[in-house]
Design a protein around this motif. Structure first.
Motif, PDB file in Angstrom:
ATOM      1  N   HIS A 194       4.496  15.633 -12.569  1.00  0.00           N
ATOM      2  CA  HIS A 194       4.191  14.303 -12.049  1.00  0.00           C
ATOM      3  C   HIS A 194       5.209  13.312 -12.609  1.00  0.00           C
ATOM      4  O   HIS A 194       6.059  13.676 -13.431  1.00  0.00           O
ATOM      5  N   ARG A 195       5.101  12.074 -12.199  1.00  0.00           N
ATOM      6  CA  ARG A 195       6.075  11.102 -12.666  1.00  0.00           C
ATOM      7  C   ARG A 195       5.889  10.857 -14.172  1.00  0.00           C
ATOM      8  O   ARG A 195       4.799  11.067 -14.716  1.00  0.00           O
ATOM      9  N   PRO A 196       6.954  10.435 -14.857  1.00  0.00           N
ATOM     10  CA  PRO A 196       6.899  10.251 -16.314  1.00  0.00           C
ATOM     11  C   PRO A 196       5.727   9.392 -16.761  1.00  0.00           C
ATOM     12  O   PRO A 196       5.409   8.381 -16.147  1.00  0.00           O
ATOM     13  N   GLY A 197       5.058   9.836 -17.843  1.00  0.00           N
ATOM     14  CA  GLY A 197       3.948   9.091 -18.400  1.00  0.00           C
ATOM     15  C   GLY A 197       2.581   9.506 -17.893  1.00  0.00           C
ATOM     16  O   GLY A 197       1.559   9.068 -18.420  1.00  0.00           O
ATOM     17  N   THR A 198       2.549  10.379 -16.867  1.00  0.00           N
ATOM     18  CA  THR A 198       1.273  10.824 -16.324  1.00  0.00           C
ATOM     19  C   THR A 198       0.570  11.763 -17.315  1.00  0.00           C
ATOM     20  O   THR A 198       1.182  12.659 -17.878  1.00  0.00           O
ATOM     21  N   VAL A 199      -0.720  11.536 -17.513  1.00  0.00           N
ATOM     22  CA  VAL A 199      -1.508  12.349 -18.441  1.00  0.00           C
ATOM     23  C   VAL A 199      -2.688  12.959 -17.695  1.00  0.00           C
ATOM     24  O   VAL A 199      -3.346  12.291 -16.899  1.00  0.00           O
ATOM     25  N   ASN A 240       0.823  -1.207   0.000  1.00  0.00           N
ATOM     26  CA  ASN A 240       0.000   0.000   0.000  1.00  0.00           C
ATOM     27  C   ASN A 240       0.856   1.256   0.000  1.00  0.00           C
ATOM     28  O   ASN A 240       0.545   2.232  -0.695  1.00  0.00           O
ATOM     29  N   LEU A 241       1.925   1.256   0.779  1.00  0.00           N
ATOM     30  CA  LEU A 241       2.801   2.420   0.835  1.00  0.00           C
ATOM     31  C   LEU A 241       3.426   2.693  -0.525  1.00  0.00           C
ATOM     32  O   LEU A 241       3.450   3.839  -0.992  1.00  0.00           O
ATOM     33  N   ARG A 242       3.923   1.653  -1.168  1.00  0.00           N
ATOM     34  CA  ARG A 242       4.548   1.830  -2.488  1.00  0.00           C
ATOM     35  C   ARG A 242       3.526   2.365  -3.503  1.00  0.00           C
ATOM     36  O   ARG A 242       3.820   3.255  -4.294  1.00  0.00           O
ATOM     37  N   ARG A 243       2.306   1.823  -3.451  1.00  0.00           N
ATOM     38  CA  ARG A 243       1.258   2.263  -4.381  1.00  0.00           C
ATOM     39  C   ARG A 243       0.893   3.724  -4.157  1.00  0.00           C
ATOM     40  O   ARG A 243       0.816   4.509  -5.107  1.00  0.00           O
ATOM     41  N   LEU A 244       0.680   4.105  -2.896  1.00  0.00           N
ATOM     42  CA  LEU A 244       0.275   5.472  -2.588  1.00  0.00           C
ATOM     43  C   LEU A 244       1.402   6.462  -2.857  1.00  0.00           C
ATOM     44  O   LEU A 244       1.165   7.578  -3.317  1.00  0.00           O
ATOM     45  N   ARG A 245       2.623   6.042  -2.592  1.00  0.00           N
ATOM     46  CA  ARG A 245       3.776   6.935  -2.829  1.00  0.00           C
ATOM     47  C   ARG A 245       3.974   7.195  -4.311  1.00  0.00           C
ATOM     48  O   ARG A 245       4.127   8.339  -4.747  1.00  0.00           O
ATOM     49  N   THR A 246       3.962   6.121  -5.111  1.00  0.00           N
ATOM     50  CA  THR A 246       4.193   6.285  -6.548  1.00  0.00           C
ATOM     51  C   THR A 246       3.024   6.990  -7.219  1.00  0.00           C
ATOM     52  O   THR A 246       3.210   7.691  -8.208  1.00  0.00           O
ATOM     53  N   ARG A 247       1.805   6.816  -6.684  1.00  0.00           N
ATOM     54  CA  ARG A 247       0.639   7.501  -7.240  1.00  0.00           C
ATOM     55  C   ARG A 247       0.841   9.015  -7.191  1.00  0.00           C
ATOM     56  O   ARG A 247       0.426   9.738  -8.103  1.00  0.00           O
ATOM     57  N   MET A 277      -9.418  32.949 -15.157  1.00  0.00           N
ATOM     58  CA  MET A 277      -9.375  34.262 -15.786  1.00  0.00           C
ATOM     59  C   MET A 277     -10.619  35.095 -15.495  1.00  0.00           C
ATOM     60  O   MET A 277     -10.758  36.214 -16.015  1.00  0.00           O
ATOM     61  N   THR A 278     -11.497  34.588 -14.677  1.00  0.00           N
ATOM     62  CA  THR A 278     -12.759  35.288 -14.410  1.00  0.00           C
ATOM     63  C   THR A 278     -12.814  35.804 -12.976  1.00  0.00           C
ATOM     64  O   THR A 278     -11.978  35.477 -12.136  1.00  0.00           O
ATOM     65  N   GLY A 279     -13.861  36.587 -12.707  1.00  0.00           N
ATOM     66  CA  GLY A 279     -14.039  37.168 -11.387  1.00  0.00           C
ATOM     67  C   GLY A 279     -14.869  36.324 -10.447  1.00  0.00           C
ATOM     68  O   GLY A 279     -15.223  36.775  -9.354  1.00  0.00           O
ATOM     69  N   SER A 280     -15.182  35.100 -10.841  1.00  0.00           N
ATOM     70  CA  SER A 280     -15.919  34.180  -9.966  1.00  0.00           C
ATOM     71  C   SER A 280     -15.248  32.808 -10.000  1.00  0.00           C
ATOM     72  O   SER A 280     -14.376  32.551 -10.832  1.00  0.00           O
ATOM     73  N   GLU A 281     -15.646  31.948  -9.109  1.00  0.00           N
ATOM     74  CA  GLU A 281     -15.014  30.632  -8.991  1.00  0.00           C
ATOM     75  C   GLU A 281     -15.164  29.818 -10.273  1.00  0.00           C
ATOM     76  O   GLU A 281     -16.233  29.778 -10.880  1.00  0.00           O
ATOM     77  N   ALA A 282     -14.074  29.184 -10.690  1.00  0.00           N
ATOM     78  CA  ALA A 282     -14.104  28.286 -11.844  1.00  0.00           C
ATOM     79  C   ALA A 282     -14.164  26.841 -11.353  1.00  0.00           C
ATOM     80  O   ALA A 282     -13.585  26.504 -10.319  1.00  0.00           O
ATOM     81  N   VAL A 283     -14.876  26.005 -12.099  1.00  0.00           N
ATOM     82  CA  VAL A 283     -15.012  24.595 -11.743  1.00  0.00           C
ATOM     83  C   VAL A 283     -14.558  23.742 -12.924  1.00  0.00           C
ATOM     84  O   VAL A 283     -14.995  23.962 -14.060  1.00  0.00           O
ATOM     85  N   LEU A 284     -13.678  22.786 -12.655  1.00  0.00           N
ATOM     86  CA  LEU A 284     -13.186  21.892 -13.689  1.00  0.00           C
ATOM     87  C   LEU A 284     -13.283  20.460 -13.187  1.00  0.00           C
ATOM     88  O   LEU A 284     -13.348  20.207 -11.979  1.00  0.00           O
ATOM     89  N   PHE A 285     -13.251  19.531 -14.131  1.00  0.00           N
ATOM     90  CA  PHE A 285     -13.156  18.117 -13.785  1.00  0.00           C
ATOM     91  C   PHE A 285     -11.892  17.564 -14.412  1.00  0.00           C
ATOM     92  O   PHE A 285     -11.574  17.850 -15.574  1.00  0.00           O
ATOM     93  N   LEU A 286     -11.157  16.812 -13.625  1.00  0.00           N
ATOM     94  CA  LEU A 286      -9.840  16.323 -14.028  1.00  0.00           C
ATOM     95  C   LEU A 286      -9.772  14.804 -13.951  1.00  0.00           C
ATOM     96  O   LEU A 286     -10.149  14.211 -12.932  1.00  0.00           O
ATOM     97  N   VAL A 287      -9.297  14.198 -15.017  1.00  0.00           N
ATOM     98  CA  VAL A 287      -8.993  12.767 -15.027  1.00  0.00           C
ATOM     99  C   VAL A 287      -7.478  12.628 -15.173  1.00  0.00           C
ATOM    100  O   VAL A 287      -6.895  13.123 -16.140  1.00  0.00           O
ATOM    101  N   THR A 288      -6.860  11.996 -14.207  1.00  0.00           N
ATOM    102  CA  THR A 288      -5.406  11.780 -14.239  1.00  0.00           C
ATOM    103  C   THR A 288      -5.137  10.301 -14.475  1.00  0.00           C
ATOM    104  O   THR A 288      -5.667   9.440 -13.772  1.00  0.00           O
ATOM    105  N   THR A 289      -4.305  10.017 -15.468  1.00  0.00           N
ATOM    106  CA  THR A 289      -3.972   8.641 -15.815  1.00  0.00           C
ATOM    107  C   THR A 289      -2.489   8.404 -15.593  1.00  0.00           C
ATOM    108  O   THR A 289      -1.650   9.190 -16.037  1.00  0.00           O
ATOM    109  N   TYR A 290      -2.174   7.327 -14.877  1.00  0.00           N
ATOM    110  CA  TYR A 290      -0.795   6.977 -14.570  1.00  0.00           C
ATOM    111  C   TYR A 290      -0.384   5.737 -15.384  1.00  0.00           C
ATOM    112  O   TYR A 290      -1.198   4.843 -15.595  1.00  0.00           O
TER     113      TYR A 290
END
Length: 207
Positions: A142-147, A28-35, A188-201
């Protein structure tokens, strides 16, 4: 003789249990660390646990104390139970907003909400990002290959990734880029921006 034999069985059982927990904690430690793209040296610096001890835990050669587990969990920003939890699969799981794990940076001007259970092992992560008005959040490589794959739900955001020209995204626009370079998100706006992010390792390759 029976008591002695029984005692031997109990000791063996406990030893096997400790070995199983040590191995599970190491995985678990190795997985969480490399993530998170952390090297052992970086995690040692953040957690205050020596590199040698972290290495022994990852290889299952050392069973950490609860105090050490708390230090590591705090540095990785996960629950202590995540380091000793057995992997499991759930056919259906609701992640309510009220119980969401929201991480804040830059004094609350940048917030990320995990839309997946931290305890589960995965190569793809899904987040909601909230950026305060006119705020710029910088991220380390991020680590190499992360998209990273981003889509803007609300607002107008400028994305800069490495040496690429800045990209301005409006509502509904999406971008895909290799995140193994320094990158930033600017509202770039005067109000809060909301985004959705998908990270692939990428799958880690052991040497």
């Amino acid at each position: 003789m029976v008591a002695e034999a029984s005692g031997t069985l109990v000791v063996a059982s406990r030893a096997e249990s400790i070995d199983e927990i040590s191995a599970l904690t190491g995985q678990n430690l190795r997985r969480l660390r490399t993530r998170r793209g952390y090297s052992l040296d970086r995690l040692a610096k953040i957690s205050g646990v020596s590199r040698a001890m972290l290495g022994q835990i990852e290889t299952g050669k050392s069973s950490p104390t609860i105090a050490i587990l708390w230090k590591i969990a705090a540095a990785l920003d996960v629950s202590c139970s995540s380091l000793i939890a057995e992997p499991h699969e759930t056919a259906l799981r609701v992640l309510t907003h009220a119980k969401a794990k929201v991480l804040s940076a830059s004094e609350g001007r940048f917030q990320t909400r995990a839309l997946f259970p931290y305890e589960s092992e995965r190569k793809v992560e899904f987040y909601e990002l909230r950026i305060a008005a006119h705020h710029t959040e910088k991220a380390d490589a991020h680590r190499p290959g992360t998209v990273e794959n981003l889509v803007v739900s609300r607002g107008t955001v400028e994305i800069v990734a490495g040496r690429h020209a800045p990209q301005i995204l409006g509502e509904g626009d999406a971008i895909l880029f290799e995140a193994d370079v320094a990158h930033s998100y600017r509202n770039m706006t005067g109000s809060e921006a909301v985004l959705f992010l998908v990270t692939t390792y990428v799958e880690e390759i052991s040497g």
